[in-house]
Design a protein around this motif. Structure first.
Motif, short mmCIF file in Angstrom:
data_model
loop_
_atom_site.label_atom_id
_atom_site.label_comp_id
_atom_site.label_asym_id
_atom_site.label_seq_id
_atom_site.Cartn_x
_atom_site.Cartn_y
_atom_site.Cartn_z
N LEU A 419 0.84 -1.19 0.00
CA LEU A 419 0.00 0.00 0.00
C LEU A 419 0.88 1.24 0.00
CD1 LEU A 419 0.25 1.06 3.13
CD2 LEU A 419 -1.58 -0.56 3.54
N ASN A 420 0.28 2.35 -0.37
CA ASN A 420 0.97 3.63 -0.39
C ASN A 420 0.65 4.35 0.92
OD1 ASN A 420 1.14 6.62 -0.83
ND2 ASN A 420 1.89 5.96 -2.85
N ALA A 421 1.67 4.56 1.76
CA ALA A 421 1.45 5.12 3.09
C ALA A 421 0.84 6.52 3.02
CB ALA A 421 2.76 5.15 3.87
N MET A 450 5.74 -5.68 8.86
CA MET A 450 5.96 -5.02 10.14
C MET A 450 7.34 -5.32 10.70
SD MET A 450 3.07 -3.45 10.42
CE MET A 450 2.95 -2.85 12.10
N GLN A 451 8.27 -5.66 9.84
CA GLN A 451 9.63 -5.94 10.30
C GLN A 451 10.40 -4.67 10.65
OE1 GLN A 451 12.02 -9.31 10.04
NE2 GLN A 451 10.20 -9.33 11.33
N SER A 452 9.97 -3.55 10.05
CA SER A 452 10.68 -2.30 10.28
C SER A 452 9.72 -1.13 10.15
CB SER A 452 11.83 -2.15 9.27
OG SER A 452 12.35 -0.84 9.29
N THR A 453 10.00 -0.04 10.89
CA THR A 453 9.17 1.16 10.78
C THR A 453 9.34 1.85 9.44
OG1 THR A 453 10.91 2.43 11.88
CG2 THR A 453 9.13 1.56 13.27
N SER A 454 10.32 1.42 8.66
CA SER A 454 10.51 2.00 7.32
C SER A 454 9.56 1.37 6.31
CB SER A 454 11.95 1.81 6.85
OG SER A 454 12.26 0.43 6.72
N ASN A 455 8.91 0.25 6.68
CA ASN A 455 7.97 -0.39 5.78
C ASN A 455 6.71 0.47 5.67
OD1 ASN A 455 5.54 -2.33 5.34
ND2 ASN A 455 7.31 -3.49 4.64
N GLY A 507 8.21 -0.22 18.52
CA GLY A 507 8.37 0.61 17.32
C GLY A 507 7.42 1.78 17.24
N GLY A 508 6.59 1.98 18.26
CA GLY A 508 5.75 3.17 18.28
C GLY A 508 4.27 2.93 18.47
N LEU A 509 3.81 1.69 18.31
CA LEU A 509 2.39 1.43 18.54
C LEU A 509 2.11 1.28 20.03
CD1 LEU A 509 1.46 -1.14 15.72
CD2 LEU A 509 1.02 1.32 15.77
N SER A 510 0.94 1.69 20.46
CA SER A 510 0.53 1.47 21.83
C SER A 510 0.25 -0.01 22.02
CB SER A 510 -0.73 2.29 22.13
OG SER A 510 -1.35 1.84 23.30
N PRO A 511 0.52 -0.57 23.22
CA PRO A 511 0.16 -1.97 23.45
C PRO A 511 -1.31 -2.28 23.16
CG PRO A 511 1.60 -1.20 25.19
CD PRO A 511 1.25 0.01 24.36
N SER A 512 -2.20 -1.31 23.40
CA SER A 512 -3.62 -1.54 23.13
C SER A 512 -3.91 -1.60 21.64
CB SER A 512 -4.46 -0.42 23.75
OG SER A 512 -4.24 0.81 23.10
N GLN A 513 -2.91 -1.34 20.80
CA GLN A 513 -3.08 -1.39 19.35
C GLN A 513 -2.37 -2.58 18.72
OE1 GLN A 513 -1.54 2.62 18.77
NE2 GLN A 513 -3.60 3.37 18.27
N VAL A 514 -1.99 -3.56 19.54
CA VAL A 514 -1.27 -4.73 19.04
C VAL A 514 -2.04 -5.99 19.39
CG1 VAL A 514 0.86 -6.08 19.16
CG2 VAL A 514 0.96 -3.57 19.19
N GLY A 515 -2.29 -6.82 18.37
CA GLY A 515 -2.94 -8.11 18.57
C GLY A 515 -2.19 -9.20 17.84
N LEU A 516 -2.35 -10.44 18.26
CA LEU A 516 -1.68 -11.58 17.65
C LEU A 516 -2.64 -12.31 16.73
CD1 LEU A 516 0.10 -13.04 20.84
CD2 LEU A 516 0.86 -11.19 19.32
N GLY A 517 -2.31 -12.37 15.43
CA GLY A 517 -3.18 -13.02 14.46
C GLY A 517 -2.72 -14.43 14.12
#
Length: 590
Positions: A419-421, A450-455, A507-517
């Protein structure tokens, strides 16, 4: 979602008939269209469910007999033996009418009712199931009817008519539609002046509701449930002594509440005779407001994808989705010929005749139960491209249209071909401006994204962090990947889940914004399936620092949002093994 569209059937029915009344769109066969046109010409299809009319005066009575079918079909006659009485579902009392149409019969059930000339009467009934009609003939003035399409919950139909100068009886009726599903009817009433023919006794004020409990608390809402009250046609919920909402069922969600605040709730039962005393009070406390977007989600949430196609997993209606899922992502919206725009078409044929009206009703029912239903954009073969200002605008407008059309709470970005950021951020900002702060925004990137914040995927998540609900990265179909400690981890282990989640958390996301798929079963993905117990171990490692493998994060993240699975259908195929283990564990996290 890798492998998610394998074997997808894309069948389109040949005829779409738009029923203008109520702006409801449904799909019928050419035969049904012809029959309906004829019926409309006779005045049988005058509109969708209308506003419930009040009784003409306090002296009015219900002139219908056996209105609740408590005495079987006494006083009622059903065509072609189409009617019977059932003990479930009922709207009130212990019985209801079930009438099943056939190819040449619309399951018409009638009763002749005594009335007074030159008088006004209000006819109403509660219906559910297939197409249901309610009407009156022989009024001496203008015969009337009203109807509703398929409904998975009870709806009240109502219409009003006046009798002629010499009219002493009218015929009231219910019926379905030729070859369609059975319909149910209950609590029929013909309120107006006493026609002298007798009728059911006037209702009495119902008893006070009992068993009132808080079933779910969120940051801005509290959900309640209680035991049914015999003779009640509705219930009123009071918050701190003030009326908050009125419902016809035995559950309700009170919204618009402040976070981290306690409220007192009471419930009353109502019918035509009046309102009961208030129930014993129960106290509910809202949760802390979530970081970023998320509406009234619980602190820890479970996301499940629902398949709008049949690929060998269990075919589900939305109403069949297991109760452990807090966010239900409908898979998938598709690209249109307009750059950036998306659309959604329910695969009714592939889902066993599931209708659009049933789907919409199920969306509302899930929301009433405290769930969020969102539309997922993309999937393994999704080709949506948002690469300039015009396509960004088209994306935002089309997704918002789907939200308005189907009642979706938001959108899931599952674009697995990049995608285009810059322009996806622009599109999501525009959508947020249209939808407001209650928008649910989720993402399902692949591990490589999601390997790097540059992605670009990671960049997009960070750019919309203030409106982002959760990123449920897919920990499958990926092979080995780097963890946040620079070491390589192979998929299928606690270390793989925790070390890769650490990249997002640090890398900058809040823990409340991270889930395991994770996949719900080995059939749900090509590789990467792990036992639900492994998912729970990873959740414990990240939130509590326990049950870790060789990798142990430098700190814990007790606000971690939760987990996601592909899919609710594969979960059902595996006997709900995933949601039955992971769901309670997520909801029990600190």
């Amino acid at each position: 979602m890798p492998g998610s569209r394998h074997g997808r059937r894309r069948i389109r029915l040949p005829l779409r008939l738009r029923l203008l009344a109520g702006s409801v769109t449904t799909t019928l066969t050419a035969i049904l269209a012809t029959a309906l046109t004829a019926s409309l010409a006779l005045g049988l299809g005058l509109g969708l469910t209308v506003a419930v009319a009040g009784q003409a005066s306090a002296a009015d009575v219900n002139n219908a007999k056996n209105a609740g079918f408590e005495s079987g079909l006494t006083n009622w006659t059903c065509s072609a033996g189409s009617g019977t009485t059932v003990s479930s579902p009922t709207h009130g009392g212990s019985a209801a009418l079930k009438a099943t149409p056939a190819g040449q019969d619309n399951a018409r059930c009638t009763q002749t009712v005594a009335v007074k000339p030159n008088s006004t009467y209000t006819l109403s009934a509660w219906v559910r199931g297939g197409y249901a009609y309610l009407g009156a003939t022989g009024t001496g003035t203008t015969d009337v009817s009203t109807w509703t399409p398929d409904s998975s919950s009870w709806k009240q139909l109502s219409t009003t008519f006046s009798t002629g100068s010499s009219t002493t009886s009218v015929t009231v009726y219910t019926h379905g539609w030729y070859g369609q599903a059975a319909y149910y009817a209950d609590d029929v009433s013909l309120y107006g002046p006493d026609g002298g023919g007798g009728g059911d006794p006037a209702p009495t004020i119902p008893a006070t509701p009992t068993g009132v409990t808080v079933t779910r608390a969120a940051s801005s809402s509290i959900s309640l449930a209680w035991s049914p009250v015999s003779g009640a046609t509705g219930y009123t919920v009071y918050r701190d002594g003030t009326k908050a909402t009125a419902v016809t069922g035995t559950s309700a969600t009170v919204t618009g509440l402040a976070a981290s605040t306690s409220y007192s709730f009471q419930v009353t039962a109502t019918n035509a005779a009046g309102e009961s005393a208030k129930s014993a009070a129960v106290t509910g406390r809202t949760t802390t407001a979530p970081d970023g977007g998320g509406g009234s989600l619980p602190k820890h949430a479970v996301t499940g994808y629902w398949q709008n196609f049949n690929n060998g997993a269990t075919v589900q209606k939305l109403s069949d989705v297991q109760s452990q899922y807090d966010i239900i992502a409908v898979a998938f919206a598709d690209a249109t010929t307009t750059p950036g725009a998306v659309t959604f078409t329910l695969d009714s044929a592939g889902l066993g005749g599931y209708t659009v009206d049933q789907f919409k009703a199920d969306v509302k029912a899930k929301q009433a139960a405290g769930k969020k239903v969102i539309i997922s954009v993309g999937g393994e073969r999704g080709t949506i491209s948002v690469t300039d200002p015009t396509s960004a605008t088209n994306f935002a407008n089309s997704v918002h249209t789907l939200m308005q059309t189907y009642g979706f709470d938001g959108v899931d970005i599952d674009l697995e071909n990049g995608l285009n950021a810059t322009y996806m951020t622009q599109a999501l900002r525009a959508l947020s401006a249209k939808a407001g702060p209650s928008l649910i925004l989720t993402m399902a990137p692949q591990t490589i994204d999601m390997q790097s914040t540059s992605n670009t995927y990671f960049q997009t998540a960070l750019k919309v962090k203030d409106i982002l609900t959760v990123v449920n990265m897919q920990y499958y179909n990926s092979g080995s990947m780097l963890g946040c400690d620079g070491k390589v981890y192979s998929q299928g282990s606690v270390d793989f889940l925790t070390a890769l989640a650490c990249i997002q958390l640090e890398g900058g996301l809040s823990p409340s914004q991270v889930g395991l798929g994770l996949p719900a079963s080995p059939s749900g993905a090509g590789s990467g399936y792990v036992s639900p117990s492994v998912v729970n171990n990873a959740l414990d490692c990240l939130t509590k620092g326990t049950a870790c493998g060789s990798f142990k994060p430098s700190r814990t993240y007790p606000d971690l949002r939760g987990a996601m699975t592909w899919s609710t259908n594969w979960d059902a195929r595996a006997g709900n093994a995933w949601s039955g283990v992971v769901g309670p564990h997520v909801h029990g996290l600190p």
